[in-house]
Design an enzyme around this catalytic site. Sequence first.
Site, PDB file in Angstrom:
ATOM      1  CG  ASN A 171      34.798 -16.173  14.081  1.00  9.58           C
ATOM      2  OD1 ASN A 171      35.862 -15.979  14.669  1.00  9.58           O
ATOM      3  ND2 ASN A 171      34.390 -15.421  13.066  1.00  9.58           N
ATOM      4  CE  LYS A 213      32.743 -12.456  14.296  1.00  9.82           C
ATOM      5  NZ  LYS A 213      31.799 -11.538  13.682  1.00  9.82           N
ATOM      6  CD  GLU A 218      34.071  -9.623  11.624  1.00  6.06           C
ATOM      7  OE1 GLU A 218      34.875 -10.324  12.262  1.00  6.06           O
ATOM      8  OE2 GLU A 218      32.850  -9.554  11.916  1.00  6.06           O
ATOM      9  N   GLY A 223      26.730  -9.775  13.497  1.00  3.28           N
ATOM     10  CA  GLY A 223      26.844  -8.950  14.696  1.00  3.28           C
ATOM     11  C   GLY A 223      25.783  -7.864  14.803  1.00  3.28           C
ATOM     12  CB  SER A 267      22.442 -12.274  14.060  1.00  2.00           C
ATOM     13  OG  SER A 267      23.139 -11.046  13.951  1.00  2.00           O
ATOM     14  CG  HIS A 277      34.869 -13.637   8.980  1.00  2.00           C
ATOM     15  ND1 HIS A 277      34.519 -12.312   9.163  1.00  2.00           N
ATOM     16  CD2 HIS A 277      33.960 -14.368   9.656  1.00  2.00           C
ATOM     17  CE1 HIS A 277      33.432 -12.267   9.927  1.00  2.00           C
ATOM     18  NE2 HIS A 277      33.072 -13.502  10.231  1.00  2.00           N
ATOM     19  CD  GLU A 329      29.796 -15.793   8.711  1.00  2.00           C
ATOM     20  OE1 GLU A 329      29.390 -16.127   9.829  1.00  2.00           O
ATOM     21  OE2 GLU A 329      30.865 -15.190   8.543  1.00  2.00           O
TER      22      GLU A 329
HETATM   23  P1  PGA Z   1      27.724 -13.134  14.675  1.00  2.00           P
HETATM   24  O1  PGA Z   1      29.024 -13.367  13.766  1.00  2.00           O
HETATM   25  O2  PGA Z   1      27.179 -14.485  15.030  1.00  2.00           O
HETATM   26  O3  PGA Z   1      28.202 -12.365  15.854  1.00  2.00           O
HETATM   27  O4  PGA Z   1      26.744 -12.363  13.819  1.00  2.00           O
HETATM   28  C1  PGA Z   1      29.069 -14.385  12.817  1.00  2.00           C
HETATM   29  C2  PGA Z   1      30.399 -14.414  12.125  1.00  2.00           C
HETATM   30  O5  PGA Z   1      30.940 -13.329  11.832  1.00  2.00           O
HETATM   31  O6  PGA Z   1      30.957 -15.478  11.851  1.00  2.00           O
END
Ligand code: PGA
Length: 243
Positions: free
Chosen positions: A10, A12, A100, A174, A205, A98, A168
């Site tokens: 992803n 983003k 976010e 992140g 992560s 997601h 997640e």
């Molecule tokens: P990350 O993000 O691997 O940077 O922690 C995962 C995600 O949001 O899908």
Amino acid sequence: MTTAKLIVGNWKMNGLMTDSRERTQKLATAANSHKATEFQMVVCPPATMVDIVAAALKGSEIKWGGQDCHSQQSGAFTGDISAEMLKDLGCSYVIVGHSERRQHHRETSVMVAAKAKAAHAAGLTAIICVGELDHERTAGQANRIVSEQLKASIPDTATPQNTVIAYEPIWAIGTGKTASSEDIRQMHALIRSQVGALPILYGGSVKAANAAEILHIPNVDGVLVGGASLKADEFLAIAQASQ
Ligand code: PGA
């Protein structure tokens, strides 16, 4: 599950033309020389880069997808993208719900289910994300939160062929913090009891250094990777950790 692990990147809101093309070409070249049966890689770039990624991946073993879609097929929805539009660009997958999007765009599980349903109608596989906040886990609420999100976010059109669940934990996204193997094992077992044969990914992560351990936990059918998917070598190393 004995099927190939699903390794989803992803990106983003990252990627301009030059770096997106270079990164994807590198992935395609490496994937073609491996012909892996242990994993299936998927790249989800920003909507503006889907066409460029598609051109670089055409004929390769890697699939691609969108990061979100609208619940309607078309219409007066300025700035939005429909599942049909993603399908038109050769996408096989779309991420929906997601954290976010749930946080910054106030998407509810009911909206997420409608998006997943639209994805199914367009012939896409929906990757439905769920996960708890830090304080919810500390308060012992993680299971209840995830369970409720699952109940409300999965539409009645879901099958193991068109739906993937991504667990997640929000505090692990992140942040460099990953859930412990035991926490992942427990949560994935709970999700499995609720979603049956739908594949379940872990995200938060994930990097080359922890991928092998995570990918070998029971009921982990793959990983959803954010930051580490922006480096082709790192993303490839994560996929190879399935072997
Ligand atoms: P990350 O993000 O691997 O940077 O922690 C995962 C995600 O949001 O899908």
